[in-house]
Design a protein around this motif. Structure first.
Motif, PDB file in Angstrom:
ATOM      1  N   ILE A   1      -7.289   0.305  -9.387  1.00 20.78           N
ATOM      2  CA  ILE A   1      -7.084   1.291  -8.321  1.00 20.78           C
ATOM      3  C   ILE A   1      -6.123   0.699  -7.302  1.00 20.78           C
ATOM      4  O   ILE A   1      -6.293  -0.441  -6.851  1.00 20.78           O
ATOM      5  CB  ILE A   1      -8.427   1.704  -7.684  1.00 20.78           C
TER       6      ILE A   1
ATOM      7  N   LYS B   1      -3.003   1.663  -3.988  1.00 20.75           N
ATOM      8  CA  LYS B   1      -2.664   2.621  -2.932  1.00 20.75           C
ATOM      9  C   LYS B   1      -1.171   2.922  -2.966  1.00 20.75           C
ATOM     10  O   LYS B   1      -0.363   2.056  -3.297  1.00 20.75           O
ATOM     11  CB  LYS B   1      -3.017   2.044  -1.565  1.00 20.75           C
TER      12      LYS B   1
ATOM     13  N   ARG C   1      -6.041  10.273  -7.623  1.00 20.82           N
ATOM     14  CA  ARG C   1      -7.428  10.734  -7.518  1.00 20.82           C
ATOM     15  C   ARG C   1      -7.866  10.633  -6.067  1.00 20.82           C
ATOM     16  O   ARG C   1      -7.163  10.048  -5.249  1.00 20.82           O
ATOM     17  CB  ARG C   1      -8.345   9.889  -8.405  1.00 20.82           C
ATOM     18  N   ARG C   2      -9.016  11.149  -5.781  1.00 17.90           N
ATOM     19  CA  ARG C   2      -9.480  11.187  -4.393  1.00 17.90           C
ATOM     20  C   ARG C   2      -9.574   9.793  -3.774  1.00 17.90           C
ATOM     21  O   ARG C   2      -9.199   9.580  -2.637  1.00 17.90           O
ATOM     22  CB  ARG C   2     -10.828  11.911  -4.324  1.00 17.90           C
ATOM     23  N   GLN C   3     -10.026   8.816  -4.560  1.00 13.74           N
ATOM     24  CA  GLN C   3     -10.227   7.460  -4.012  1.00 13.74           C
ATOM     25  C   GLN C   3      -8.952   6.619  -4.011  1.00 13.74           C
ATOM     26  O   GLN C   3      -8.947   5.500  -3.549  1.00 13.74           O
ATOM     27  CB  GLN C   3     -11.362   6.734  -4.748  1.00 13.74           C
ATOM     28  N   GLY C   4      -7.875   7.161  -4.562  1.00 12.53           N
ATOM     29  CA  GLY C   4      -6.622   6.406  -4.592  1.00 12.53           C
ATOM     30  C   GLY C   4      -5.882   6.656  -5.889  1.00 12.53           C
ATOM     31  O   GLY C   4      -6.143   7.630  -6.595  1.00 12.53           O
TER      32      GLY C   4
ATOM     33  N   ASN D   1       0.824  -1.211   0.000  1.00 14.53           N
ATOM     34  CA  ASN D   1       0.000   0.000   0.000  1.00 14.53           C
ATOM     35  C   ASN D   1       0.860   1.265   0.000  1.00 14.53           C
ATOM     36  O   ASN D   1       0.346   2.371   0.085  1.00 14.53           O
ATOM     37  CB  ASN D   1      -0.903   0.021   1.228  1.00 14.53           C
TER      38      ASN D   1
ATOM     39  N   HIS E   1      -5.239   5.788  -9.611  1.00 14.97           N
ATOM     40  CA  HIS E   1      -6.093   5.232 -10.649  1.00 14.97           C
ATOM     41  C   HIS E   1      -5.312   5.042 -11.938  1.00 14.97           C
ATOM     42  O   HIS E   1      -4.574   5.933 -12.360  1.00 14.97           O
ATOM     43  CB  HIS E   1      -7.275   6.191 -10.863  1.00 14.97           C
TER      44      HIS E   1
END
Ligand SMILES: [Zn+2]
Length: 193
Positions: free
Chosen positions: A179, A181, A167-170, A121, A172
């Motif tokens: 996706i 980390k 991006r906001r969620q990880g 991660n 990309h």
């Protein structure tokens, strides 16, 4: 002379940590260090084997060559990742590009102040990261990315190899949609090397 040592020649290009021989066959000289009876190169240079006197040394390629020091800010490429640590090849020290690389280790406890579950991660093989050298004990460079300006500056999709977008969620992948980390530096994706 054994078959193995007769094949050895002077003038071989060596990098730090490269095995040169064992103390039973050679006396370690300038530019080398010994660990567990094995002689390694301490610098980037050419190996010099003085067979009559059984001496091995390394003639540095660049005098006063740049080597990582404690507090040095380095850029490196991740070469392998395990759950607890990553091996990073340092290719730039304090903004100076190196002609070779130094192997270093980033341990999971030195990534950030908060708990990290897995190094996968944090970074993946091929990623470029900025880190600080915190230890050079036994010629093994240990890195930290705890400072807020440190971390991955370029990350590549572990499925297709495309550069990842933050991006906001990880992280990309614009090519395959994966996706992932990372522990990114604030400069991620801004093209600063
Ligand atoms: Zn991808």
């Amino acid at each position: 002379m054994s078959a193995q040592s007769s094949k050895r020649k002077s003038g071989k290009f060596v990098s730090p940590g490269e095995r040169l021989g064992v103390i039973e066959e050679f006396i370690p000289d300038a530019g080398t260090y010994v660990k567990d009876g094995v002689i390694y190169s301490k610098v980037v240079g050419r190996s010099l084997l003085d067979l009559p006197n059984k001496r091995v040394s390394v003639y540095p390629l660049v005098h006063g060559a740049i080597v990582p020091k404690i507090e040095s800010i380095v850029l490196g490429q991740v070469s392998s990742v395990k759950t607890q640590n990553a091996v990073v090849r340092i290719f730039q020290i304090d903004k100076k590009q190196l002609s070779s690389f130094f192997a270093s280790i980033l341990h999971i406890s030195d990534v950030q102040l908060r708990y990290v579950e897995s190094m996968f991660n944090v970074c993946r093989p091929g990623d470029i990261l900025r880190a600080k050298v915190i230890s050079e004990k036994n010629q093994i460079y240990h890195l930290s990315t705890k400072d807020k300006n440190l971390g991955v500056v370029y990350a590549f999709c572990s499925r297709c190899g495309h550069i990842l977008e933050l991006r906001r969620q990880g992280m990309h992948c614009p090519r395959c949609g994966k996706i992932e980390k990372r522990k990114t530096a604030p400069e991620y994706g801004k093209g600063i090397i």
